[in-house]
Design an enzyme around this catalytic site. Structure first.
Site, PDB file in Angstrom:
ATOM      1  N   ASN A 142       0.806  -1.225   0.000  1.00 31.86           N
ATOM      2  CA  ASN A 142       0.000   0.000   0.000  1.00 31.86           C
ATOM      3  C   ASN A 142       0.835   1.267   0.000  1.00 31.86           C
ATOM      4  OD1 ASN A 142      -2.165  -1.674  -0.124  1.00 31.86           O
ATOM      5  ND2 ASN A 142      -2.744  -1.453   2.018  1.00 31.86           N
ATOM      6  N   CYS A 181     -16.323  -4.313  -4.056  1.00 37.36           N
ATOM      7  CA  CYS A 181     -15.669  -5.624  -3.980  1.00 37.36           C
ATOM      8  C   CYS A 181     -16.285  -6.323  -2.769  1.00 37.36           C
ATOM      9  CB  CYS A 181     -14.157  -5.464  -3.817  1.00 37.36           C
ATOM     10  SG  CYS A 181     -13.687  -4.766  -2.246  1.00 37.36           S
ATOM     11  N   ASP A 241      -7.078  -4.128   8.033  1.00 41.78           N
ATOM     12  CA  ASP A 241      -6.486  -5.199   7.220  1.00 41.78           C
ATOM     13  C   ASP A 241      -6.010  -6.379   8.064  1.00 41.78           C
ATOM     14  OD1 ASP A 241      -4.975  -2.954   4.782  1.00 41.78           O
ATOM     15  OD2 ASP A 241      -7.023  -3.629   5.098  1.00 41.78           O
ATOM     16  N   ARG A 261      -2.186 -11.219  -4.368  1.00 40.62           N
ATOM     17  CA  ARG A 261      -2.255  -9.780  -4.641  1.00 40.62           C
ATOM     18  C   ARG A 261      -1.384  -9.014  -3.658  1.00 40.62           C
ATOM     19  NH1 ARG A 261      -7.680  -7.366  -3.998  1.00 40.62           N
ATOM     20  NH2 ARG A 261      -6.353  -5.540  -4.321  1.00 40.62           N
TER      21      ARG A 261
HETATM   22  C1  EPZ Z   1      -6.671   1.601   1.520  1.00 40.08           C
HETATM   23  O1  EPZ Z   1      -7.879   1.385   0.814  1.00 40.08           O
HETATM   24  C2  EPZ Z   1      -5.930   0.278   1.459  1.00 40.08           C
HETATM   25  N1  EPZ Z   1      -5.663  -0.071   0.070  1.00 40.08           N
HETATM   26  C3  EPZ Z   1      -6.781  -0.819   2.096  1.00 40.08           C
HETATM   27  O2  EPZ Z   1      -6.014  -2.024   2.090  1.00 40.08           O
HETATM   28  C4  EPZ Z   1      -7.051  -0.421   3.555  1.00 40.08           C
HETATM   29  O3  EPZ Z   1      -7.886  -1.399   4.138  1.00 40.08           O
HETATM   30  C5  EPZ Z   1      -7.747   0.942   3.581  1.00 40.08           C
HETATM   31  O4  EPZ Z   1      -6.936   1.922   2.896  1.00 40.08           O
HETATM   32  C6  EPZ Z   1      -7.985   1.430   5.015  1.00 40.08           C
HETATM   33  O5  EPZ Z   1      -6.767   1.515   5.684  1.00 40.08           O
HETATM   34  C7  EPZ Z   1      -4.610   0.505  -0.557  1.00 40.08           C
HETATM   35  O6  EPZ Z   1      -3.904   1.328   0.002  1.00 40.08           O
HETATM   36  C8  EPZ Z   1      -4.370   0.055  -1.972  1.00 40.08           C
HETATM   37  P1  EPZ Z   1     -10.228   4.227   2.319  1.00 40.08           P
HETATM   38  P2  EPZ Z   1      -8.832   2.653   0.428  1.00 40.08           P
HETATM   39  O7  EPZ Z   1     -10.501   5.106   1.159  1.00 40.08           O
HETATM   40  O8  EPZ Z   1      -8.006   3.811   0.097  1.00 40.08           O
HETATM   41  C9  EPZ Z   1     -14.921   4.782   2.478  1.00 40.08           C
HETATM   42  C10 EPZ Z   1      -5.560  -4.256   1.584  1.00 40.08           C
HETATM   43  O9  EPZ Z   1      -6.019  -5.345   1.961  1.00 40.08           O
HETATM   44  N2  EPZ Z   1     -14.772   5.639   1.298  1.00 40.08           N
HETATM   45  O10 EPZ Z   1      -9.428   4.752   3.460  1.00 40.08           O
HETATM   46  O11 EPZ Z   1      -9.835   2.172  -0.542  1.00 40.08           O
HETATM   47  C11 EPZ Z   1     -14.661   3.327   2.137  1.00 40.08           C
HETATM   48  O12 EPZ Z   1     -15.830   2.731   1.605  1.00 40.08           O
HETATM   49  C12 EPZ Z   1      -6.496  -3.104   1.281  1.00 40.08           C
HETATM   50  O13 EPZ Z   1      -4.326  -4.016   1.425  1.00 40.08           O
HETATM   51  C13 EPZ Z   1     -15.862   6.392   0.872  1.00 40.08           C
HETATM   52  O14 EPZ Z   1     -16.921   6.340   1.480  1.00 40.08           O
HETATM   53  O15 EPZ Z   1      -9.544   2.892   1.833  1.00 40.08           O
HETATM   54  C14 EPZ Z   1     -14.273   2.727   3.465  1.00 40.08           C
HETATM   55  O16 EPZ Z   1     -15.436   2.409   4.196  1.00 40.08           O
HETATM   56  C15 EPZ Z   1      -7.953  -3.457   1.565  1.00 40.08           C
HETATM   57  N3  EPZ Z   1     -15.746   7.163  -0.234  1.00 40.08           N
HETATM   58  C16 EPZ Z   1     -13.537   3.871   4.162  1.00 40.08           C
HETATM   59  O17 EPZ Z   1     -13.906   5.077   3.448  1.00 40.08           O
HETATM   60  C17 EPZ Z   1     -14.556   7.255  -0.927  1.00 40.08           C
HETATM   61  O18 EPZ Z   1     -14.492   8.008  -1.921  1.00 40.08           O
HETATM   62  C18 EPZ Z   1     -12.018   3.744   4.143  1.00 40.08           C
HETATM   63  O19 EPZ Z   1     -11.631   3.637   2.819  1.00 40.08           O
HETATM   64  C19 EPZ Z   1     -13.455   6.484  -0.477  1.00 40.08           C
HETATM   65  C20 EPZ Z   1     -13.584   5.682   0.637  1.00 40.08           C
END
Ligand code: EPZ
Length: 418
Positions: free
Chosen positions: A23, A116, A306, A399
């Site tokens: 990440n 997803c 995670d 992945r």
């Molecule tokens: C990052 O995902 C990581 N992925 C995730 O790791 C990790 O679980 C997550 O951050 C939280 O730490 C990468 O860095 C590639 P968020 P991201 O945007 O950026 C909501 C793994 O297994 N949200 O912080 O997608 C969302 O639905 C992966 O390595 C909105 O509502 O996480 C979630 O409930 C899984 N609108 C929350 O925020 C948006 O536009 C946190 O999501 C964006 C997000």
């Protein structure tokens, strides 16, 4: 690899090196699009998500070459007029290309990001932040098409919630925007710090690194640099918890201890001894895991979502009841069914809460991974279980883990990919 076969019941003992952070690597690879000249990204993890990102960069015209200690990327000739189809399709998994492409070319197209298995994964916060900076998005035949209009301009961007991905996209666009941007409500995850440090090494002006308010002076010329990806705190946490679940003692070499506070705190609440040394983090599991009562996931520096599934599996070996609360994603208890078939006593109270009752010995059986971290948790369950566990859906695990079988074998586990 079609399946992973695990013959559990072995106490993990030994040393294992922790790979580079998935990440941290993904947004940094996307950010190379904003640079002139050559980047050498060292300690880049050799995992499926990185390979997919590098394929996207190649399809956009970047020069990408793996070398012994990393990957060399030069974006000078990236022909960025028309995004190729596979780049558009691949964008969902490499959403952090959104800000970089807008910053570099002023335009981007991506398929409407589906959710997803762990949640809807909306992108509203990403699009709102980029629109603040001057981007305009429209729907076109199922695609989200964005352009930077008369060019991205620095401004105040306030994120409604500290989304990691939205922070990364806003940062990448702000670095390319003319003028100064104040990004408030930014995520505090270590991966954001790594991205800021990489951009600074390329010549960007960023203040407030490590805080929730970042100030960026954009429009500066960014030159490719040599940068080392930090170790993966989630992979390290997976192996730490695997050691606790099997009652062993391991040395996690190059573990990013400074970013593992929450998982080390949980390990010590469970009775483990954790010692930071020159080589990394030494972990000694207790003879019997102590009850810990509650695990609640939160944004950094809270307990990482995670590692929620892996911690839930380990809790089956701790006496008493533990309430596991998932507060980041809406559907991240996908392992309950296979775990129950292995003998766990788990009860889902509501969408975000599960009660685990231990001590319940696990029995090996046929299970299937449905997503990355749930897959890793099922591997840990197999290591803890008596008998053989056969795990399918390995592609999800690949992945994010370079070679989970090799790593656990180095710790004495009887685990093989076929
Ligand atoms: C990052 O995902 C990581 N992925 C995730 O790791 C990790 O679980 C997550 O951050 C939280 O730490 C990468 O860095 C590639 P968020 P991201 O945007 O950026 C909501 C793994 O297994 N949200 O912080 O997608 C969302 O639905 C992966 O390595 C909105 O509502 O996480 C979630 O409930 C899984 N609108 C929350 O925020 C948006 O536009 C946190 O999501 C964006 C997000």
């Amino acid at each position: 690899m079609d399946s992973i076969h695990i013959y559990g019941g072995v106490c993990l003992q030994g040393d294992v090196r922790i790979q580079g952070s998935k990440n941290a690597a993904l947004p940094i690879l996307a950010a190379t699009l904003l640079t002139k000249g050559t980047n050498v990204i060292c300690n880049c993890p050799r995992i499926a998500d990185v390979y997919r990102m590098l394929d996207l960069l190649s399809s956009l015209g970047c020069l990408v070459v793996w070398e012994k200690d990393g990957v060399r990327i030069n974006a000078d000739n990236a022909g960025l007029h028309e995004m190729p189809g596979d780049a558009i399709r691949g964008m969902r998994s490499s959403l952090c290309l959104l800000g970089a492409l807008l910053g570099r070319t002023g335009q981007v197209s991506m398929e409407h990001p589906g959710g997803c298995v762990i949640g809807a994964r909306p992108v509203d916060l990403h699009l709102k932040a980029l629109e603040c900076l001057g981007a305009v998005f429209r729907e076109e035949e199922g695609l989200i098409v964005g352009n930077a209009g008369t060019g991205l301009r620095g401004t105040h961007v306030a994120l409604a919630r500290p989304s990691v991905g939205a922070t990364e996209n806003a940062l990448l666009a702000a670095v390319a925007a003319e003028g100064e941007t104040c990004l408030s409500g930014a995520a505090l995850e270590p991966e954001i710090e790594a991205l800021c440090e990489y951009l600074r090494d390329c010549g960007a002006w960023i203040e407030g690194i490590g805080t929730s308010t970042l100030r960026i002076r954009g429009g500066r010329r960014l030159l490719g640099t040599r940068y080392r990806i930090p170790s993966d705190r989630i992979v390290a946490g997976t192996y730490l918890l695997g050691c606790l679940g099997t009652g062993g003692s391991v040395l996690l070499k190059q573990a990013p201890v400074e970013h593992m506070g929450a998982v080390i705190d949980l390990a010590e609440r469970l009775g483990a001894e954790c010692q930071q040394g020159r080589e990394g983090l030494f972990v000694q599991a207790p003879r019997d895991l102590k009850p810990c009562g509650r695990i609640i996931t939160a944004v950094y520096p809270g307990f990482p979502t995670d590692l929620q599934s892996v911690a839930l599996v380990v809790e089956t070996a701790a006496a008493g009841k533990c309430l596991v609360e998932e507060r980041i994603f809406e559907n991240r208890f996908r392992i309950l069914e296979p775990l129950s078939r292995m003998g766990a006593r788990v009860r889902q109270m509501d969408a975000g809460r599960v009660e685990v009752e231990g001590i319940t010995p696990l029995r090996g059986c046929q299970v299937e991974a449905r997503e990355l971290r749930g897959g890793a948790a099922l591997v840990v369950a197999g290591l803890m279980a008596e008998g053989e566990t056969v795990l399918r859906g390995c592609e999800f695990i690949e992945r994010g883990y370079e070679n989970i079988c090799r790593d656990f074998r180095e710790l004495g586990a009887r685990i093989y990919g076929v």
